[in-house]
Motif scaffolding. Structure first.
Motif, short mmCIF file in Angstrom:
data_model
loop_
_atom_site.label_atom_id
_atom_site.label_comp_id
_atom_site.label_asym_id
_atom_site.label_seq_id
_atom_site.Cartn_x
_atom_site.Cartn_y
_atom_site.Cartn_z
N ARG A 120 56.51 1.81 -23.63
CA ARG A 120 57.01 0.62 -24.33
C ARG A 120 58.37 0.88 -24.98
O ARG A 120 59.15 -0.04 -25.15
CB ARG A 120 56.00 0.13 -25.36
CG ARG A 120 55.57 1.16 -26.37
CD ARG A 120 54.65 0.57 -27.41
NE ARG A 120 54.08 1.65 -28.21
CZ ARG A 120 52.88 2.17 -28.01
NH1 ARG A 120 52.12 1.73 -27.07
NH2 ARG A 120 52.46 3.17 -28.77
N ASP A 121 58.64 2.16 -25.33
CA ASP A 121 59.94 2.44 -25.93
C ASP A 121 61.05 2.25 -24.90
O ASP A 121 62.11 1.71 -25.21
CB ASP A 121 59.97 3.87 -26.47
CG ASP A 121 59.04 4.02 -27.66
OD1 ASP A 121 59.28 3.33 -28.66
OD2 ASP A 121 58.07 4.78 -27.57
N LEU B 286 56.00 1.00 -31.85
CA LEU B 286 57.23 1.56 -31.27
C LEU B 286 57.64 2.82 -32.02
O LEU B 286 57.38 2.99 -33.21
CB LEU B 286 58.37 0.55 -31.35
CG LEU B 286 58.39 -0.58 -30.32
CD1 LEU B 286 59.58 -1.48 -30.59
CD2 LEU B 286 58.47 -0.02 -28.90
N ASP B 287 58.32 3.71 -31.30
CA ASP B 287 58.84 4.92 -31.90
C ASP B 287 59.91 4.54 -32.94
O ASP B 287 60.73 3.65 -32.69
CB ASP B 287 59.46 5.77 -30.79
CG ASP B 287 59.81 7.16 -31.28
OD1 ASP B 287 59.06 8.08 -30.94
OD2 ASP B 287 60.83 7.30 -31.99
N TYR C 266 64.14 -0.25 -25.27
CA TYR C 266 65.54 0.15 -25.15
C TYR C 266 66.27 -0.77 -24.17
O TYR C 266 67.38 -1.22 -24.43
CB TYR C 266 65.65 1.61 -24.64
CG TYR C 266 65.69 2.63 -25.76
CD1 TYR C 266 66.84 2.75 -26.55
CD2 TYR C 266 64.62 3.47 -26.01
CE1 TYR C 266 66.90 3.70 -27.57
CE2 TYR C 266 64.66 4.42 -27.02
CZ TYR C 266 65.80 4.52 -27.80
OH TYR C 266 65.86 5.44 -28.80
N THR D 190 63.39 4.32 -31.66
CA THR D 190 63.70 3.10 -30.91
C THR D 190 64.11 1.99 -31.86
O THR D 190 65.09 1.28 -31.64
CB THR D 190 62.46 2.65 -30.11
OG1 THR D 190 61.89 3.79 -29.49
CG2 THR D 190 62.80 1.60 -29.10
N LYS D 191 63.32 1.88 -32.94
CA LYS D 191 63.58 0.79 -33.87
C LYS D 191 64.91 0.99 -34.60
O LYS D 191 65.65 0.03 -34.84
CB LYS D 191 62.42 0.69 -34.88
CG LYS D 191 61.18 0.08 -34.24
CD LYS D 191 60.09 -0.19 -35.25
CE LYS D 191 59.08 0.94 -35.26
NZ LYS D 191 57.87 0.58 -36.03
N TYR E 200 58.15 9.48 -27.09
CA TYR E 200 58.47 8.19 -26.50
C TYR E 200 57.38 7.75 -25.55
O TYR E 200 56.83 8.54 -24.79
CB TYR E 200 59.80 8.29 -25.74
CG TYR E 200 61.01 8.19 -26.62
CD1 TYR E 200 61.15 7.13 -27.52
CD2 TYR E 200 62.02 9.14 -26.55
CE1 TYR E 200 62.27 7.04 -28.33
CE2 TYR E 200 63.13 9.05 -27.36
CZ TYR E 200 63.26 7.99 -28.25
OH TYR E 200 64.35 7.90 -29.05
#
Lengths: 283, 281, 266
Positions: free
Chosen positions: C244-245, C20-21, C249, C24-25, C241
């Motif tokens: 999956r990001d 993941l970016d 979200y 995002t995390k 992004y």
């Protein structure tokens, strides 16, 4: 009077995924007044071993006796042991902290509980022993050259007047002159102060020149233990574990293979030279 | 044309007191002339304080000359607009492996230089691959530098410089803090870069064994160049080297002493092999 | 002991969470932390636990490794719990001498402890699955708008990533200096507070000197590699992004909405 290690075993982080067996049942006897070299590649357990000798690390199992006393006995004062067994770490100049050299060297004896005057006397003696010019003593230790700083740091340990001195690669990072000065001073103290000296080193030439007994560590075990001549006779085994004998030892073996009757066990330049001259003189 | 050309290079460290008056002047480089041709492997020898590291720092314009001239890759180091070109073309590896690795992952550290000079992403990835391979560290690309040995860290540092595709690498005592195995790893990598990729190498060191592999050697003492020649020429002058507080390799020293004792051993023996042959004639 | 801290350490693995970016995390952690302070009942707690557990499972980081990070905060945890336990007013359950424990205190101590534990584990999922450089990259990019008000975002991010790189080195160094001084008879344990503080001088002075020397070396090394601030730099691993990001979200926002709803209506 001696130090005895009886099946000393040490594990880092026992019982976890990071467990590392650093010492495997090491048994040794260190006689008073010996000049001992310890060699082994990085990770062989030699640093772990010397930290056991002054009680900085405690064996997972096994026992250590100093002058007949068990150092792991709960009544045994480890601080006293550390005064008797001085340990000079690698890059010891990184431990300097006082405003003057003299004060820094006084740190050890003062911790020992000596009066200001006695501590200064000891510092005086130690600084003289490492051969640092007196006009520098009241300067900041941080303005000295690398070799001089290191001598101050060694003096800081010597000032506690230890019976045994352990040096972990005291010449690392020094140039040839700095290296010879340090090793000569150590040899002199061994002679004059009748101190037991343990020298951990990577340089086979250095240990061959100075020590009377050589301990080779490999994978946490004592692999070889004897005079330099005895140990370097096993040069092939040393190579298998990433170590080597002094260059001259190889030379002598090669000469022997060519049919010359030279002494293959020569480990120092002097020995090699004498043997070669003798061989050719006899021809 | 020479890749490096130093003419009467002088560098003075000037210490000033609080009011800005000059307290002391220390001449670290004293009219130094050094030439290095493209593709050469040149070693600069000297004990601590001989001025060799000061010289090295000039090649990357981390220091500028007080007097004299220095051209790197045909560019004058005192011209400000040449700065980034010179730094890109004359990469530098330092003594302490820990203090020159910037990132917490090997490949990110190797990518740091190319990022700084604005290389596009695709190209950075290719270069990181190539440089790590050239020093034999490709399999460690996702490791943390903290878990590597000293020799491996130094090879990562070399890869970090290689990723900028320099014409020359200056190594300032790269092995001083390493164990014998680490030293060998680093020197082997350096020699390979020189021979296979044609990278010009300038190795600053005080270990005499390391300069045996060089094409030419300069010996420095008190800020001056005092000896110059091939390793054999330099090593044949054992007594002069001792005067400059340098250590001669054990075999060379033995050959020298045998010669002095009257045996017919030629001057400038460098390897065991040579001495065996000389003795068995 | 210092080595046991797992907060801020990267655990390499090949998982969807690792991929993941970082932005995002970071966003997910922010919402998760806020959500921890919204729940007031076991349902909320359960939801947060399920949410966190599924992320831990997805991250492929061994649970035991994460829990190890808690050791560092055990003291804080106990103190906070005790404060809540004794100082929350209410119907006393147990009473001895001047202390009394109320039912409310009991519940509030439990809640507080759970919140702290979730907070630490939740944030360590991010640090364990994101390389420090990616994390600072994420921060740098997420905070870029602040450049407009003259906050040097790139420089701050660079400092953070260098700090993260050098923390383990300095921890090791502290250990070494401490041992060296103990070998010279130094005592870091006995004595009162003032004496103890004074005894730290032989440790702190060398440590600072070493840190400065390293900083100086590093600055030279960075300059030699053409570092000249953030302008004109490219990225080896630019943040982009992925699909999956977007999904992540959405999941996080839905989770947050549910938590708020549960907090308000249940």
């Amino acid at each position: 009077m001696s130090m005895i290690l009886d099946k000393v075993d040490y594990k880092y982080s026992p019982g976890t995924a990071y467990e590392k067996h650093a010492l495997r049942e090491v048994s040794l006897k260190i006689e008073d007044g010996q000049f001992i070299g310890v060699i082994g590649h990085t990770g062989s357990g030699k640093s772990t071993l010397i930290q056991h000798l002054n009680g900085l690390m405690k064996a997972t199992s096994g026992a250590i006796y100093y002058n007949g006393e068990d150092i792991y006995d709960k009544d045994y004062d480890l601080r006293k042991l550390r005064q008797k067994v001085g340990l000079v770490f690698q890059y010891p100049e990184h431990q300097l902290f006082e405003t003057t050299i003299f004060k820094d060297v006084c740190f050890g004896p003062k911790n020992k509980g000596l009066s200001q005057k006695d501590a200064e006397l000891k510092a005086f003696e130690a600084l003289r022993a490492v051969g640092l010019p007196e006009n520098l003593w009241y300067q900041s230790p941080f303005e000295l050259s690398g070799g001089q700083k290191r001598r101050v740091a060694i003096a800081g340990v010597l000032a506690m007047k230890p019976e045994m001195l352990i040096l972990d690669e005291p010449t690392a990072g020094l140039d040839p002159k700095g290296r010879d000065e340090i090793l000569d001073q150590v040899a002199k103290m061994h002679r004059e102060w009748k101190m037991t000296v343990i020298l951990v080193s990577h340089s086979m030439e250095d240990v061959a020149n100075y020590v009377e007994r050589l301990i080779v560590m490999n994978r946490g075990k004592v692999m070889l233990d004897g005079t330099p001549r005895e140990v370097f006779a096993h040069y092939k085994e040393l190579e298998e574990v990433g170590l080597s004998a002094p260059q001259v030892t190889y030379l002598m073996h090669e000469l022997r293979r060519k049919g010359l009757s030279v002494d293959v066990n020569a480990t120092t330049l002097e020995e090699a030279k004498d043997s070669i001259l003798k061989t050719f003189g006899a021809k | 044309m020479n890749f490096i050309e130093a003419r009467k290079l002088v560098h003075e460290y000037i210490r000033r007191d609080e009011e800005g008056n000059v307290e002391s002047i220390q001449t670290a480089l004293d009219h130094v002339d050094i030439d290095v041709k493209p593709g050469e492997f040149v070693a600069v020898l000297g004990h601590n304080g001989s001025g060799k590291s000061t010289f090295a720092k000039h090649l990357n314009v981390l220091l500028v000359p007080t007097e004299g001239t220095l051209w790197v890759d045909g560019k004058d180091v005192t011209e400000e607009e040449n700065l980034w070109d010179i730094r890109k073309n004359a990469g530098m590896v330092f003594q302490n492996p820990d203090n020159q690795i910037i990132a917490s992952v090997v490949e990110e550290d190797v990518g740091f230089g190319p990022e700084n000079i604005g290389i596009p992403t695709e190209e950075i990835l290719k270069r990181v691959d190539k440089s790590l391979k050239s020093v034999g560290m490709l399999e460690y690309r996702e490791h943390s530098p903290n878990k590597l040995s000293g020799g491996q860290k130094q090879r990562v540092a070399i890869a970090g410089v290689m990723a900028m595709e320099p014409k020359c690498i200056v190594l300032d005592e790269p092995t001083a803090m390493l164990d014998p195995n680490g030293r060998k790893e680093v020197l082997d990598a350096v020699e390979r870069l020189n021979q296979e990729k044609g990278v010009t190498i300038i190795l600053i060191t005080h270990y005499m064994e390391e300069v045996v592999r060089a094409d030419r050697v300069y010996v420095m003492d008190q800020g001056k160049v005092v000896m110059e020649g091939t390793p054999r020429e330099v090593f044949s002058q054992v007594d002069t080297l001792k005067k400059y507080r340098l250590d001669v390799p054990q075999i060379t020293l033995l050959a020298h002493e045998l010669r002095q004792a009257g045996m017919a051993v030629p001057k400038g023996i460098l390897t065991r092999q040579e001495l065996v042959e000389a003795l068995c004639q | 002991m210092l080595r046991d801290i797992t907060i801020g350490q990267y655990y390499p693995a090949d998982s969807v969470i690792h991929k993941l970016d970082p932005r995002t995390k970071l966003f997910a952690t922010l919402l998760f932390v806020i959500s921890l302070f919204t729940f007031r009942n076991p349902v909320g707690l359960g939801l947060a636990a399920v949410f966190m557990a599924s992320f831990i499972w997805l991250s492929k980081v061994p649970f035991g490794y994460m829990v190890k990070g808690l050791r560092a905060i055990v003291v804080i945890l106990i103190i906070t719990a005790l404060f809540n336990l004794f100082l929350t007013p209410g119907e006393p359950l147990v009473k001895f001498w001047i202390f009394s424990i109320s039912q409310e205190g009991f519940i509030s101590a439990g809640k507080m402890a759970m919140r702290l534990i979730f907070l630490i584990i939740g944030t360590s999922v991010v640090t364990l699955t994101t390389t420090p450089n990616a994390l600072t990259d994420g921060l740098e990019k997420a905070l870029r708008p602040l450049n407009a008000i003259k906050i040097p975002v790139h420089e701050i991010a660079m400092m953070m990533s260098i700090a993260l790189r050098f923390i383990p080195i300095l921890v090791e160094e502290t250990d070494k200096i401490m041992k060296a001084q103990i070998a010279r008879g130094a005592d870091f344990e006995s004595g009162n507070l003032i004496k103890k503080a004074k005894n730290m001088v032989p440790l702190l002075v060398p440590l600072f000197i070493s840190a400065f020397r390293r900083a100086n070396d590093l600055a030279l090394a960075m300059e030699a590699r053409c570092y000249h601030g953030g302008s004109g730099r490219t990225k080896m691993k630019p943040l982009r992004y992925q699909k999956r990001d977007g999904i992540a979200y959405m999941i996080v926002i839905v989770y947050f909405g549910v938590m708020i709803a549960v907090g308000i209506w249940l």
